[in-house]
Enzyme design. Structure first.
Site, PDB file in Angstrom:
ATOM      1  N   CYS A   2      -8.708 -52.355 -15.733  1.00  0.00           N
ATOM      2  CA  CYS A   2      -7.464 -53.089 -15.888  1.00  0.00           C
ATOM      3  C   CYS A   2      -7.096 -52.804 -17.333  1.00  0.00           C
ATOM      4  CB  CYS A   2      -7.656 -54.605 -15.763  1.00  0.00           C
ATOM      5  SG  CYS A   2      -7.411 -55.279 -14.110  1.00  0.00           S
ATOM      6  N   ARG A  49      -2.830 -54.217 -13.750  1.00  0.00           N
ATOM      7  CA  ARG A  49      -3.907 -54.702 -12.871  1.00  0.00           C
ATOM      8  C   ARG A  49      -4.403 -53.673 -11.850  1.00  0.00           C
ATOM      9  NH1 ARG A  49      -4.257 -59.572  -8.462  1.00  0.00           N
ATOM     10  NH2 ARG A  49      -6.516 -59.819  -8.665  1.00  0.00           N
ATOM     11  N   LEU A  50      -5.712 -53.528 -11.830  1.00  0.00           N
ATOM     12  CA  LEU A  50      -6.390 -52.938 -10.680  1.00  0.00           C
ATOM     13  C   LEU A  50      -7.046 -54.129 -10.004  1.00  0.00           C
ATOM     14  CD1 LEU A  50      -7.561 -50.557  -9.003  1.00  0.00           C
ATOM     15  CD2 LEU A  50      -9.490 -50.589 -10.548  1.00  0.00           C
ATOM     16  N   ALA A  51      -6.466 -54.587  -8.916  1.00  0.00           N
ATOM     17  CA  ALA A  51      -6.930 -55.833  -8.297  1.00  0.00           C
ATOM     18  C   ALA A  51      -8.254 -55.611  -7.572  1.00  0.00           C
ATOM     19  CB  ALA A  51      -5.879 -56.340  -7.324  1.00  0.00           C
ATOM     20  N   LEU A 256     -20.259 -43.133  -7.748  1.00  0.00           N
ATOM     21  CA  LEU A 256     -20.218 -41.874  -8.487  1.00  0.00           C
ATOM     22  C   LEU A 256     -21.598 -41.247  -8.375  1.00  0.00           C
ATOM     23  CD1 LEU A 256     -18.341 -43.097 -11.681  1.00  0.00           C
ATOM     24  CD2 LEU A 256     -17.389 -41.967  -9.669  1.00  0.00           C
TER      25      LEU A 256
END
Ligand SMILES: NC(=O)CC[C@H](N)C(=O)O
Length: 346
Positions: A2, A49-51, A256
């Site tokens: 975020c 925002r990355l919710a 990852l």
């Protein structure tokens, strides 16, 4: 990710300063908000925002009915937010994990608030009732935070240094931009004109000490002793718990994967726990490297072995030619018996 950004005591009109907030737009693809602080016209928050949890009510700067004088902006995940809510019987307004900081701050103050958090975080908390600004960052500095303070008390904060480089202020000399110390919180007094003065900088935790939240953790008690079996069992318990607590995300989870020991163990544990928790989507692993580099070969092997299918079976391949030098390979697998392989080539 975020992107968080804030200025306090801007000499320049905040609406022109906030162009800098857009420099971290890449950190939050879902929504952004820029909001100046009612009653403190020289103060402003920016948020991208990355919710991860509570898509609907978790937008920031977060303000809740119970504490209308608090403004909260943060980047991170608080893994023990439900546990703390139940432990202290807080009535929360949203499901957003960060809301717990407002309740903890109100009940216990900033020091205990920060030390009770099990998570990765960088935060800006403004208390207009007590005229204070607080900054804080997790023990290991997993989440980034930079600040810049001029001698006359203009404070600017951002997830990335680039959000602070073009800010204008009244002094001739440019203000230094410094990373915020991991495991610390800082308290600033806020003046009526929005300028600040740092009054406290304190370490709330360092990695060699047991964290204060440990007494409330649900992870099974570790056995004491240093014989090989005890040590191995303890590592397994802690490792599995580290993966489990990250399943709180309401977004699709991926891994990852370099194909080395560490990332392969994380992926294998995730596959095991995904079955237990019945995650309703295929897990994905992401690897990066040139075509047929050791990492790509190893991660492909690990992906297929975790998915329990041979590479030749049920495999689809997509290639996008974007750039000559770098290949980004994305594998995804679903349990128990479907496997897709996506290969994105730059
Ligand atoms: N990416 C983030 O930092 C997310 C912040 C917060 N946990 C949310 O879900 O909105």
């Amino acid at each position: 990710m975020c992107g968080i950004w804030a200025v306090f005591g801007s000499d320049e009109c905040v609406s022109s300063q906030c162009a800098s907030a857009m420099k971290v737009a890449h950190r939050g693809p879902d929504a952004f908000r820029i909001e100046n602080v009612n009653g403190f016209t020289n103060c402003c928050f920016g948020f991208h925002r990355l919710a991860i949890v509570d898509q609907l009510y978790g937008m920031q700067p977060l303000r809740i009915k119970k504490f209308p004088f608090l403004w909260f902006c943060y980047n991170g995940e608080i893994y023990n937010h439900r546990l703390l809510r139940d432990q202290f019987q807080f009535e929360t307004q949203t499901e957003m994990d960060g809301e717990i900081l407002l309740h903890l701050y109100d009940r216990f103050g900033i020091q205990k608030m920060a030390s009770l958090l099990d998570g990765v975080f960088a935060f800006i908390l403004l208390d207009t009732a007590n005229r204070k600004v607080f900054l804080g960052r997790d023990t290991y500095g997993v989440r980034p935070l930079f600040k810049s303070v001029t001698d006359d008390g203009f404070l600017a904060v951002c997830s990335e240094a680039k959000g602070l480089t073009d800010l204008s202020h009244a002094l001739d000399t440019p203000a230094k931009i410094v990373p915020f110390l991991p495991g610390h919180f800082e308290v600033f007094e806020l003046k009526q004109n929005g300028k600040v003065q740092s009054v406290q900088m304190e370490q709330f935790h360092c990695c060699t000490k047991e964290p204060a939240h440990a007494i409330y953790d649900t992870v099974e008690r570790l056995s004491t002793g240093f014989d090989m079996e005890t040590v191995k069992t303890n590592i397994r318990t802690l490792f599995e718990n580290a993966v489990r607590k990250r399943l709180m995300a309401q977004r699709r989870i991926g891994c990852l994967l370099s194909g080395g020991l560490d990332s392969s163990l994380v992926a294998a544990t995730l596959v095991k726990l995904a079955k237990v928790e019945k995650l309703p989507y295929p897990l994905q692993t992401f690897s990066i490297g040139s075509e047929d580099s050791p990492d790509i070969i190893a991660s492909r092997k690990v992906s297929f072995s975790l998915a329990n299918v041979s590479p030749s079976e049920k495999q689809t391949k997509l290639t996008y030619k974007l750039n000559r030098n770098v290949s980004l390979h994305i594998f995804s697998f679903i349990l128990p018996d479907r496997c897709h392989l996506c290969h994105l080539k730059f």
